[in-house]
Write a protein that holds these residues in place. Sequence first.
Motif, PDB file in Angstrom:
ATOM      1  N   ALA A   9       0.830  -1.201   0.000  1.00  0.00           N
ATOM      2  CA  ALA A   9       0.000   0.000   0.000  1.00  0.00           C
ATOM      3  C   ALA A   9       0.868   1.256   0.000  1.00  0.00           C
ATOM      4  O   ALA A   9       0.581   2.229  -0.706  1.00  0.00           O
ATOM      5  CB  ALA A   9      -0.926  -0.013   1.213  1.00  0.00           C
ATOM      6  N   GLU A  12       2.089   2.005  -3.469  1.00  0.00           N
ATOM      7  CA  GLU A  12       1.052   2.624  -4.312  1.00  0.00           C
ATOM      8  C   GLU A  12       0.888   4.104  -3.995  1.00  0.00           C
ATOM      9  O   GLU A  12       0.784   4.951  -4.895  1.00  0.00           O
ATOM     10  CB  GLU A  12      -0.275   1.889  -4.114  1.00  0.00           C
ATOM     11  N   ILE A  13       0.841   4.420  -2.713  1.00  0.00           N
ATOM     12  CA  ILE A  13       0.670   5.823  -2.325  1.00  0.00           C
ATOM     13  C   ILE A  13       1.898   6.641  -2.721  1.00  0.00           C
ATOM     14  O   ILE A  13       1.769   7.766  -3.224  1.00  0.00           O
ATOM     15  CB  ILE A  13       0.405   5.928  -0.811  1.00  0.00           C
ATOM     16  N   ALA A  16       1.803   7.674  -6.220  1.00  0.00           N
ATOM     17  CA  ALA A  16       0.901   8.815  -6.425  1.00  0.00           C
ATOM     18  C   ALA A  16       1.544  10.117  -5.951  1.00  0.00           C
ATOM     19  O   ALA A  16       1.400  11.168  -6.588  1.00  0.00           O
ATOM     20  CB  ALA A  16      -0.413   8.570  -5.693  1.00  0.00           C
ATOM     21  N   LEU A  31      -3.532  12.536  -0.663  1.00  0.00           N
ATOM     22  CA  LEU A  31      -3.420  11.285  -1.410  1.00  0.00           C
ATOM     23  C   LEU A  31      -3.577  10.070  -0.496  1.00  0.00           C
ATOM     24  O   LEU A  31      -4.171   9.060  -0.890  1.00  0.00           O
ATOM     25  CB  LEU A  31      -2.082  11.241  -2.154  1.00  0.00           C
ATOM     26  N   VAL A  32      -3.051  10.169   0.718  1.00  0.00           N
ATOM     27  CA  VAL A  32      -3.248   9.081   1.682  1.00  0.00           C
ATOM     28  C   VAL A  32      -4.729   8.918   1.989  1.00  0.00           C
ATOM     29  O   VAL A  32      -5.269   7.797   2.011  1.00  0.00           O
ATOM     30  CB  VAL A  32      -2.447   9.349   2.967  1.00  0.00           C
ATOM     31  N   ARG A  34      -7.294   9.806   0.153  1.00  0.00           N
ATOM     32  CA  ARG A  34      -8.000   9.280  -1.015  1.00  0.00           C
ATOM     33  C   ARG A  34      -7.789   7.774  -1.144  1.00  0.00           C
ATOM     34  O   ARG A  34      -8.726   7.027  -1.486  1.00  0.00           O
ATOM     35  CB  ARG A  34      -7.500   9.973  -2.283  1.00  0.00           C
ATOM     36  N   TYR A  35      -6.589   7.326  -0.896  1.00  0.00           N
ATOM     37  CA  TYR A  35      -6.280   5.906  -1.045  1.00  0.00           C
ATOM     38  C   TYR A  35      -7.171   5.065  -0.138  1.00  0.00           C
ATOM     39  O   TYR A  35      -7.759   4.062  -0.566  1.00  0.00           O
ATOM     40  CB  TYR A  35      -4.806   5.663  -0.716  1.00  0.00           C
ATOM     41  N   ARG A  39     -10.865   2.027   0.303  1.00  0.00           N
ATOM     42  CA  ARG A  39     -10.382   0.745   0.837  1.00  0.00           C
ATOM     43  C   ARG A  39     -10.834   0.642   2.287  1.00  0.00           C
ATOM     44  O   ARG A  39     -10.025   0.693   3.217  1.00  0.00           O
ATOM     45  CB  ARG A  39      -8.866   0.642   0.693  1.00  0.00           C
ATOM     46  N   ARG A  47      -4.254   2.076   8.616  1.00  0.00           N
ATOM     47  CA  ARG A  47      -4.146   3.404   7.998  1.00  0.00           C
ATOM     48  C   ARG A  47      -3.035   4.215   8.648  1.00  0.00           C
ATOM     49  O   ARG A  47      -2.245   4.865   7.952  1.00  0.00           O
ATOM     50  CB  ARG A  47      -5.488   4.143   8.100  1.00  0.00           C
TER      51      ARG A  47
END
Length: 388
Positions: A9, A12-13, A16, A31-32, A34-35, A39, A47
Motif C-alpha cells: 500500500a 502505491e501511495i 501517487a 493522497l493518503v 484518497r487511497y 479501501r 491506515r
Amino acid sequence: MTPAARAAAAIEILDAVIEAARSGGAAADTLVQRYFSVRRYAGSKDRRAVRELVFAVIRALGEVPESGRAALIGYLRAHAPEGLTLFGSGGHAPAALSAGEPEAQPGLAPDWLMARLRARFGAAAAAQAEALLGRAPLDLRVNRLKADRDQLLGEIEGAEALPHTGDAVRLASGVNVETLPAWQDGLVEVQDAGSQIAARAVAARPGETILDLCAGAGGKTLALAADMRNQGRLIATDTDRGRLSAMPARLTRAGVTIAMPRLLDGGREAAALADLEGACDAVLVDAPCSGSGTWRRNPEARWRLTPARLERLCAEQARLLALAASCVRPGGRLVHVVCSLLPEEGPEQAARLLAARADFAADSPEMLLTPHDDDCDGFSIARMRRIG
C-alpha cells in the motif's frame, strides 16, 4: 492488513505522491486519505501504520525517487533492512526483489536546494535541513480578545506555554483541536509559533489602518486584530476566493469585527487597492513562497520545488512587495514575511526593494526563525519603514 500488504500500500501511495510532485497534483496527506477512502477494509491501525511509513520514506529521501518501489527499497535498506524480507513473501506483498533494480538514496533535500541552504547556513546547513524534516508540533494562539494564556493553561489538558511568544501554547500532537471547547468558543486558533511571531512583527496598534495583503484564510489577520484590540481598520486581501471564503467564519468565532476581507483579481491588484495608496500605517505581505520553512508539515514540498518554479515565485514576491510598498504612508511600516529559509526569497527580496525605493529603510535586521534554532516553522521576516 499484513506487514507485507502495508508495504505494498505504501508503494502505491508513494507512486501517487511522486507523480503529484512532478505534475503539481494533490498533497501527500490528501493522497493518503484518497487511497483509504476506497479501501474501507483497512482498519485505523493499518491506515496509521501505512501513513507513518509513507511519510518516513518521504522525509528520508532528498531527491525525487524514480518510483514508489524504489523509494521504499532505498528507505528500508538504510533504516530497516529487515523490512526487505517482505518483498516476494506472498499474498499481497510487493513483488520479490531483483538484482540491480533501482533504489532511492537517502538525503536531506535535492542537491540544488542543499547548495542554497549551505549558502545560507554554511557548515550548519545539514543540521538545519535535518531539523526541517522532523515532526511539527501543534501550536495554538490564545485569542486575547476573549482570553489570556494563563487562564487557558489550566483549562486545556497538556497545554504548555512557549516562552518566546506572548500568546502561544503547545499541545501534544494528535489532539483534535476542533473538539476543544476553547476552540469552539474562539478562545484559541491553530497557528505555529513562528507564524505568531511573524504577525507580531507588524507591531499593530489599536486605531491603525493595516493591510494584510496575502491574507489567505486569515491566520495572521486574526492575530493582527487581537494586537489592535479590535479597534481600527484591517483590510485582509487575497486572490484565492476559496481561501478567503473561509475567513468570515473564523472572524465570527474569534469575535473580530474590524477585519474586512477583499477579493483581488490576480495581476490587477493595484486598481482594487487604489483607495489604500499611501494610506496604511502598516502593510504585511506574507508572499507565496517555496515553503521551505515548513517541510516538517509537507516534506514532499522538497520534491515539488524546481529552480524554474523558485524563479517564478521570486518574481511574484518582488511584484507583491512593490505593490505593498505603494500602500504604506510616510512613517508607516512594511513587513515582508516568507515561510522560507532560501536567501533569494527573504533578505534578497528586502534588499531589492530598499535599493529600488530610496524612501524606505530597514527598520531592523532580518529576523530568521528555524526549527533547529527556534523550535518553530522557518520564517524570514524583514521590517522596513517609509521615511519620506
